[in-house]
Design an enzyme around this catalytic site. Sequence first.
Site, mmCIF file in Angstrom:
data_model
loop_
_atom_site.group_PDB
_atom_site.id
_atom_site.type_symbol
_atom_site.label_atom_id
_atom_site.label_comp_id
_atom_site.label_asym_id
_atom_site.label_seq_id
_atom_site.Cartn_x
_atom_site.Cartn_y
_atom_site.Cartn_z
ATOM 1 N N CYS A 31 -6.849 31.702 -55.754
ATOM 2 C CA CYS A 31 -6.524 30.344 -56.205
ATOM 3 C C CYS A 31 -5.366 30.370 -57.213
ATOM 4 O O CYS A 31 -4.500 31.259 -57.147
ATOM 5 C CB CYS A 31 -7.751 29.642 -56.762
ATOM 6 S SG CYS A 31 -7.527 27.838 -56.843
ATOM 7 N N ASP A 42 -13.972 27.586 -63.427
ATOM 8 C CA ASP A 42 -14.128 26.152 -63.692
ATOM 9 C C ASP A 42 -15.330 25.915 -64.588
ATOM 10 O O ASP A 42 -15.380 24.923 -65.319
ATOM 11 C CB ASP A 42 -14.274 25.376 -62.389
ATOM 12 C CG ASP A 42 -12.950 25.327 -61.637
ATOM 13 O OD1 ASP A 42 -12.604 26.339 -60.992
ATOM 14 O OD2 ASP A 42 -12.256 24.308 -61.743
HETATM 15 P P1 RI2 Z 1 -7.153 27.338 -65.059
HETATM 16 C C1 RI2 Z 1 -9.006 25.549 -60.445
HETATM 17 O O1 RI2 Z 1 -9.652 24.477 -59.845
HETATM 18 C C2 RI2 Z 1 -9.285 26.871 -59.766
HETATM 19 O O2 RI2 Z 1 -10.613 27.018 -59.320
HETATM 20 C C3 RI2 Z 1 -8.947 27.804 -60.894
HETATM 21 O O3 RI2 Z 1 -9.434 29.107 -60.701
HETATM 22 C C4 RI2 Z 1 -9.640 27.084 -62.048
HETATM 23 O O4 RI2 Z 1 -9.356 25.704 -61.816
HETATM 24 C C5 RI2 Z 1 -9.190 27.475 -63.421
HETATM 25 O O5 RI2 Z 1 -7.844 27.148 -63.622
HETATM 26 P P2 RI2 Z 1 -8.871 23.360 -58.933
HETATM 27 O O6 RI2 Z 1 -8.429 22.270 -59.884
HETATM 28 O O7 RI2 Z 1 -7.835 26.410 -66.016
HETATM 29 O O8 RI2 Z 1 -7.749 23.981 -58.173
HETATM 30 O O9 RI2 Z 1 -7.317 28.783 -65.451
HETATM 31 O O10 RI2 Z 1 -9.956 22.859 -58.019
HETATM 32 O O11 RI2 Z 1 -5.709 26.953 -64.820
#
Ligand code: RI2
Length: 320
Positions: free
Chosen positions: A124, A193
């Site tokens: 991701c 998350d």
């Molecule tokens: P940071 C994201 O969720 C991903 O799952 C990623 O690993 C997590 O948030 C943490 O991201 P999404 O918004 O806070 O893509 O480290 O569903 O940037």
Amino acid sequence: MKQLKETAQKIKSMEIRGAGRIARTAAAELRDYAGRLKTSDLVEFNKMMEHAAGLLVSTRPTAVSLPNAVRAVMRYEGGTVDEAKADIKKLAGDFIANSENAVKRIGEIGARRVREGDTIMTHCNSSAAISIMAAAHAQGKNINVIATESRPRMQGHLTIKQLDTLGIKTSLIVDSAVRYFMKDVDLVVMGADAVTVNGSVINKIGTSQVALAAHEARKNVIIAAETYKFSPRTILGELVEIEERDSSEVLGAEKLRGFPNVDVKNPAFDVTPREYIDLICTEVGAIPPEMAYVIIKDHLGWEIKEMNSAIGNRTNHQKH
Ligand code: RI2
């Protein structure tokens, strides 16, 4: 109200995404929304703020950073609307500044676990995880990254763009190639998350498969997570809701109509048990997942006291 709704919609549609970023955006929106309110009646003001907080929290149910940020701002005090507005401004500003510093600090701490020549797998797009890779690279360590596409939203494309800009050598792989490439990996670094009191990590769907493949190959898994991604509510036995997103992210509605016996399942996150995680790297130190309770108690203790307040009463689809 219009801007509040627009911000909420941007978070919901993932135009603004990433657990840390949506938390900072919600804090900033509450600050700006409060600033725009014209009333001088404190009761009315509080009511409108609570409505705004509820709307923002409802946009994405899994990332605990979002309700944690909203509650951090909603602790405001003040005997008049002007005092309340000033306190909201301060609390939001503190949250945003602490959040940005936390990502930087996680990079500094996590980079100590990266050795010269390491190949790091990531999944991701996590700013906290990338902060570790960026810090290791900035220290002059020669690293390679293997980044997954992260279907269906392809956040891996954001990751390769950021790593490319930093000058880090990166390979993009399809999600199903994770186990195939695990033999080449020295370290897995991913984001979060939410982190539960028992040290389980909720992150982008597929994270638990990456961790399982790493566990099988005896490769270390580091989770990069700010302290505000830990879930105080899990202390009360609450479970973290897994967001189920629209089927159209996986298969277009028109195509799907051609298969009357088929439905699409699209959970956005999964749960990685603590057994598959070696360290959770926070801004206050790298801890074993078993220490999650201590982080919650020491850094979110005030939340535990306030938890029975109204914000965040949600109906859940699926819980783990
Ligand atoms: P940071 C994201 O969720 C991903 O799952 C990623 O690993 C997590 O948030 C943490 O991201 P999404 O918004 O806070 O893509 O480290 O569903 O940037």
